[in-house]
Design a protein around this motif. Structure first.
Motif, short mmCIF file in Angstrom:
data_model
loop_
_atom_site.label_atom_id
_atom_site.label_comp_id
_atom_site.label_asym_id
_atom_site.label_seq_id
_atom_site.Cartn_x
_atom_site.Cartn_y
_atom_site.Cartn_z
N VAL A 120 1.30 -1.11 -0.24
CA VAL A 120 0.15 0.11 0.13
C VAL A 120 1.01 1.02 -0.31
O VAL A 120 1.99 1.43 0.94
N ALA A 121 0.90 2.01 -0.83
CA ALA A 121 2.03 3.44 -0.80
C ALA A 121 0.67 4.83 -1.69
O ALA A 121 -0.14 4.75 -1.77
N ALA A 122 1.04 6.07 -1.18
CA ALA A 122 1.14 7.17 -1.18
C ALA A 122 1.61 7.22 -1.96
O ALA A 122 2.63 7.81 -0.97
N LEU A 123 1.34 8.31 -3.10
CA LEU A 123 2.46 8.76 -4.19
C LEU A 123 1.95 10.37 -4.10
O LEU A 123 0.73 10.53 -4.68
N GLY A 124 2.59 11.18 -4.54
CA GLY A 124 2.62 12.67 -4.40
C GLY A 124 3.44 13.25 -5.54
O GLY A 124 4.65 11.88 -5.96
N VAL A 125 3.60 14.27 -6.03
CA VAL A 125 4.32 15.03 -6.46
C VAL A 125 5.94 14.70 -6.18
O VAL A 125 6.67 14.05 -7.65
N GLU A 126 6.35 14.78 -5.59
CA GLU A 126 7.96 14.63 -5.13
C GLU A 126 8.07 13.10 -4.93
O GLU A 126 9.24 13.14 -5.07
N GLY A 127 7.11 12.01 -4.72
CA GLY A 127 7.28 10.79 -4.66
C GLY A 127 6.91 10.19 -3.73
O GLY A 127 5.45 10.86 -3.29
N TYR A 128 7.28 9.05 -3.01
CA TYR A 128 5.88 8.46 -1.94
C TYR A 128 6.33 9.38 -0.98
O TYR A 128 7.53 9.29 -0.08
N ALA A 129 4.89 9.42 -0.17
CA ALA A 129 4.40 9.56 1.34
C ALA A 129 4.90 9.14 2.14
O ALA A 129 5.12 8.77 2.98
N ALA A 130 4.15 7.34 1.37
CA ALA A 130 4.32 6.81 2.40
C ALA A 130 4.29 5.82 2.21
O ALA A 130 3.53 5.19 0.56
N ALA A 131 4.64 4.42 2.66
CA ALA A 131 4.70 2.84 2.31
C ALA A 131 3.78 1.92 2.87
O ALA A 131 4.64 2.11 4.53
N ARG A 132 3.13 0.96 2.78
CA ARG A 132 3.32 -0.28 4.12
C ARG A 132 3.43 -1.80 2.99
O ARG A 132 2.23 -1.77 1.95
N VAL A 133 3.43 -2.32 3.38
CA VAL A 133 3.95 -4.34 3.18
C VAL A 133 2.47 -5.19 4.03
O VAL A 133 3.48 -4.27 5.03
N VAL A 134 1.43 -5.62 3.55
CA VAL A 134 1.56 -6.16 4.37
C VAL A 134 1.33 -7.88 4.49
O VAL A 134 0.98 -7.85 2.90
N SER A 135 1.40 -8.36 5.04
CA SER A 135 1.14 -9.99 5.03
C SER A 135 -0.46 -10.07 4.53
O SER A 135 -1.06 -10.50 4.66
N GLY A 136 -0.57 -11.07 2.87
CA GLY A 136 -1.62 -11.22 2.86
C GLY A 136 -2.12 -10.19 1.86
O GLY A 136 -2.03 -9.17 1.92
N VAL A 138 -5.06 -6.68 1.73
CA VAL A 138 -5.07 -5.61 2.37
C VAL A 138 -6.36 -5.32 2.73
O VAL A 138 -7.34 -5.13 1.67
N ASP A 139 -7.42 -5.45 4.11
CA ASP A 139 -8.71 -4.86 3.83
C ASP A 139 -8.64 -3.13 4.72
O ASP A 139 -7.93 -2.79 4.46
N SER A 140 -10.25 -3.05 4.38
CA SER A 140 -10.10 -2.02 4.73
C SER A 140 -10.30 -1.36 6.35
O SER A 140 -9.46 -0.05 6.72
N ASP A 141 -10.08 -2.00 6.77
CA ASP A 141 -9.53 -2.17 8.17
C ASP A 141 -7.72 -1.35 7.87
O ASP A 141 -7.22 -0.65 9.06
N GLU A 142 -7.04 -1.91 7.67
CA GLU A 142 -5.82 -2.16 7.09
C GLU A 142 -5.17 -0.67 6.13
O GLU A 142 -4.66 0.36 6.64
N PHE A 143 -6.52 -0.42 5.28
CA PHE A 143 -5.86 0.78 4.41
C PHE A 143 -6.10 1.60 5.79
O PHE A 143 -5.33 3.10 5.31
N PHE A 144 -7.55 1.81 6.48
CA PHE A 144 -7.84 3.21 6.98
C PHE A 144 -6.74 3.44 8.54
O PHE A 144 -6.36 4.38 8.71
N ASP A 145 -5.81 2.47 8.84
CA ASP A 145 -5.50 2.63 9.65
C ASP A 145 -3.90 3.00 8.75
O ASP A 145 -3.19 4.02 9.71
N PHE A 146 -3.74 2.37 7.41
CA PHE A 146 -2.22 3.00 6.66
C PHE A 146 -2.51 4.53 6.66
O PHE A 146 -1.72 5.67 6.95
N ILE A 147 -4.02 4.84 6.33
CA ILE A 147 -3.86 6.64 5.73
C ILE A 147 -3.78 7.50 7.47
O ILE A 147 -3.67 8.12 7.31
N VAL A 148 -4.23 7.20 8.23
CA VAL A 148 -4.57 7.68 9.84
C VAL A 148 -3.13 7.76 9.69
O VAL A 148 -2.75 8.74 10.76
#
Length: 187
Positions: A120-136, A138-148
């Motif tokens: 899961v990654a957040a991509l901005g104009v300058e490049g990656y803002a954040a990234a996370r590797v998840v085993s298995g 990604v569900d909505s709870d995992e995505f919510f936690d990543f964004i927050v």
């Protein structure tokens, strides 16, 4: 023609084209081959016929011969499917084969399943803002936690830089709580 057939017009001929080079022996061998190796593609069977019987045959003609011999194109049926249907779509083996009508196309396959990871990654104009590797997956709870926890700290209130989050219509992006948190921060 009138003396022979009773009409000046010849009766229709049921034999059209030139005689086939494919003998009954070759047809029987093809049926046997498809029972032993249902996963073979037409080009592989074509090569086998050329080597084993020294007969050149086109793929369309081969397909027609297999249909005439009641060999149909169908999904492979394996005993593993009966045990665990989830493994069927994740195998590296072919999913289709040919077999005699009313019989399953089977192929023995040892399935080895490794670990799966999602990124899961957040991509901005300058490049990656954040990234996370998840085993298995990604569900909505995992995505919510990543964004927050990882994306929101790098964001600024609107209309500043890094003040807009764009998500597509993926189901995990549609969590109402996620939209409330993001909009509540002024993003």
């Amino acid at each position: 023609h009138f003396d022979t057939h009773g009409s000046v017009i010849l009766p229709p001929s049921y034999l059209q084209g030139r005689p086939s080079d494919i003998t009954m022996e070759i047809r029987e061998d093809l049926v046997q081959l498809k029972q032993e190796s249902p996963e073979m593609f037409l080009d592989e069977i074509q090569e086998w016929v050329a080597v084993a019987h020294e007969v050149a045959i086109s793929r369309p003609q081969l397909h027609q011969i297999l249909e005439d011999c009641a060999v149909s194109y169908k999904r492979l049926h394996r005993a593993a499917i009966e045990r665990d249907k989830a493994l069927y779509d994740q195998t590296i083996y072919r999913h289709y084969g040919r077999s005699v009508s009313e019989e399953h196309a089977t192929i023995p396959a040892n399935f080895v399943r490794g670990d799966r990871y999602s990124l899961v990654a957040a991509l901005g104009v300058e490049g990656y803002a954040a990234a996370r590797v998840v085993s298995g997956s990604v569900d909505s709870d995992e995505f919510f936690d990543f964004i927050v926890s990882e994306v929101m700290p790098t964001m600024n209130p609107f209309p500043g830089d890094r003040s807009v989050i764009i998500m597509d219509n993926c189901a995990i992006h549609k969590l109402e709580a996620l939209h409330e948190v993001v909009e509540g921060m002024g993003i």
